[in-house]
Design a protein around this motif. Structure first.
Motif, PDB file in Angstrom:
ATOM      1  N   TYR A 181      54.650  45.976  59.754  1.00 32.04           N
ATOM      2  CA  TYR A 181      54.032  46.156  58.435  1.00 32.04           C
ATOM      3  C   TYR A 181      53.502  47.585  58.287  1.00 32.04           C
ATOM      4  N   ASN A 182      52.777  48.066  59.297  1.00 31.05           N
ATOM      5  CA  ASN A 182      52.222  49.423  59.242  1.00 31.05           C
ATOM      6  C   ASN A 182      53.313  50.484  59.230  1.00 31.05           C
ATOM      7  N   CYS A 183      54.397  50.242  59.939  1.00 27.02           N
ATOM      8  CA  CYS A 183      55.532  51.166  59.935  1.00 27.02           C
ATOM      9  C   CYS A 183      56.141  51.242  58.532  1.00 27.02           C
ATOM     10  N   TYR A 184      56.322  50.086  57.902  1.00 24.11           N
ATOM     11  CA  TYR A 184      56.910  50.055  56.556  1.00 24.11           C
ATOM     12  C   TYR A 184      56.003  50.779  55.554  1.00 24.11           C
ATOM     13  N   LYS A 185      54.681  50.567  55.672  1.00 22.75           N
ATOM     14  CA  LYS A 185      53.743  51.273  54.793  1.00 22.75           C
ATOM     15  C   LYS A 185      53.850  52.779  55.010  1.00 22.75           C
ATOM     16  N   ALA A 186      53.937  53.204  56.269  1.00 21.42           N
ATOM     17  CA  ALA A 186      54.028  54.634  56.578  1.00 21.42           C
ATOM     18  C   ALA A 186      55.318  55.240  56.028  1.00 21.42           C
TER      19      ALA A 186
END
Length: 161
Positions: free
Chosen positions: A125-130
């Motif tokens: 999730y954090n990778c996709y947001k980044a």
């Protein structure tokens, strides 16, 4: 520097080796590629999609697919996104997704890229947001019953600038 190329059947065993346990397998596939442990024959399903392998000077670093969720090419959907475990947390996933977004918008001419991620997969999730994806408000909650639990899927998307 990350680059993309079309997936080759010879990539299969390396990609499958990156998914090292049952929970991460289902976080990666939602069971759409069969049961854990996955067999090479089950992975051949990705050949029906638009599969890409990411690589750099050290070799293969990641994999994802694109598919058309509707009747037009206005939206393309990422799926089966995975990064070599030895490369995780180093920006490879974000770089791979940004390169994939260039394909979505500049090569295929789509106006939107989307994907789904389980809420229990916070690193993804954090990778996709980044990489620029934002959570989408949906009128329907999508969840899967996996390993005796209900896993909620979060919809994310990026629109062409």
């Amino acid at each position: 520097m990350i680059r993309l190329r079309p997936y080759k059947k010879e990539d299969t065993n390396r990609i499958l080796s990156w998914c090292q346990d049952e929970k991460s397998f289902y976080q990666w596939t939602a069971g759409r590629l069969g049961e854990y442990p996955i067999k090479e024959a089950d992975f051949s399903f990705v050949e029906k999609l638009m599969p890409f392998t990411a690589f750099d000077e050290s070799g293969m670093v990641g994999f994802f697919t694109l598919r058309n969720p509707g009747d037009s090419l206005d939206e393309l959907r990422f799926g089966f996104v995975i990064v070599d475990p030895s490369k995780r947390g180093k920006g490879y996933g974000k770089a791979m997704l940004r390169m994939g977004l260039k394909f979505v918008f500049e090569i295929y001419g789509a106006n939107k890229a989307s994907l789904g991620v389980f809420e229990n997969n916070t690193k993804a999730y954090n990778c996709y947001k980044a990489a620029g994806f934002k959570e989408m408000i949906s009128n329907k909650d999508e969840s899967y019953h996996i390993l005796g639990e209900d896993w909620k899927c979060i919809e994310m998307a990026v629109e062409k600038q």
